[in-house]
Motif scaffolding. Structure first.
Motif, short mmCIF file in Angstrom:
data_model
loop_
_atom_site.label_atom_id
_atom_site.label_comp_id
_atom_site.label_asym_id
_atom_site.label_seq_id
_atom_site.Cartn_x
_atom_site.Cartn_y
_atom_site.Cartn_z
N ASP A 223 0.84 -1.17 -0.16
CA ASP A 223 0.04 -0.06 -0.03
C ASP A 223 0.91 1.34 -0.09
OD1 ASP A 223 1.12 -0.06 2.56
OD2 ASP A 223 -0.86 -0.28 3.46
N ALA A 224 0.31 2.37 0.32
CA ALA A 224 0.94 3.70 0.22
C ALA A 224 1.92 3.74 1.46
CB ALA A 224 -0.08 4.89 0.38
N GLU A 225 1.68 3.29 2.30
CA GLU A 225 2.91 3.05 3.40
C GLU A 225 4.16 2.35 3.21
OE1 GLU A 225 1.82 2.65 7.84
OE2 GLU A 225 -0.28 2.80 7.14
N ALA B 284 -2.64 11.98 6.99
CA ALA B 284 -3.96 12.73 6.41
C ALA B 284 -4.02 12.31 4.81
CB ALA B 284 -4.08 14.28 6.64
N CYS B 285 -2.69 12.21 4.48
CA CYS B 285 -2.50 11.91 2.87
C CYS B 285 -2.92 10.61 2.61
CB CYS B 285 -1.18 12.25 2.51
SG CYS B 285 0.06 11.29 3.42
N LEU B 286 -2.71 9.32 3.50
CA LEU B 286 -2.79 7.98 3.01
C LEU B 286 -3.99 7.59 2.09
CD1 LEU B 286 -1.39 6.76 6.25
CD2 LEU B 286 -0.33 7.21 4.33
N GLU C 235 -4.96 5.63 -3.37
CA GLU C 235 -5.96 5.70 -4.48
C GLU C 235 -4.91 5.88 -5.75
OE1 GLU C 235 -8.65 8.56 -4.51
OE2 GLU C 235 -9.92 7.90 -2.55
N ILE C 236 -3.94 7.01 -5.63
CA ILE C 236 -2.90 6.97 -6.57
C ILE C 236 -2.05 5.82 -6.90
CG2 ILE C 236 -0.72 8.19 -7.08
CD1 ILE C 236 -2.11 10.76 -5.43
N VAL C 237 -1.44 5.11 -5.68
CA VAL C 237 -0.99 3.99 -6.05
C VAL C 237 -1.72 2.85 -6.69
CG1 VAL C 237 0.07 2.03 -4.81
CG2 VAL C 237 0.55 4.34 -3.89
#
Length: 64
Positions: free
Chosen positions: A24-26, A40-42, A47-49
């Motif tokens: 994921d994003a993390e 706040a950005c996750l 979604e972008i990932v």
């Protein structure tokens, strides 16, 4: 555009690493040597990932 202000992660950097990093994003942040601070950005980052990986997917052509 910056996706993560806390870590100064640009959308282009996140998209680039999403093509080579599973998870994921993390996980993508970790691949960039960063960790989420405020978080706040996750949602947007995930979604972008996901979108980047969908666009990079090329279906295998089945021989007829």
């Amino acid at each position: 555009m910056y996706v993560c202000i806390c870590n100064a992660i640009r959308e282009s950097d996140l998209r680039r690493v999403a093509r080579h990093c599973p998870g994921d994003a993390e996980a993508c942040y970790a691949a960039l040597g960063k960790t989420p601070n405020c978080g706040a950005c996750l949602c947007e980052a995930d979604e972008i990932v996901d979108k980047e990986r969908e666009m990079a997917f090329v279906p295998e052509h089945v021989a007829a």
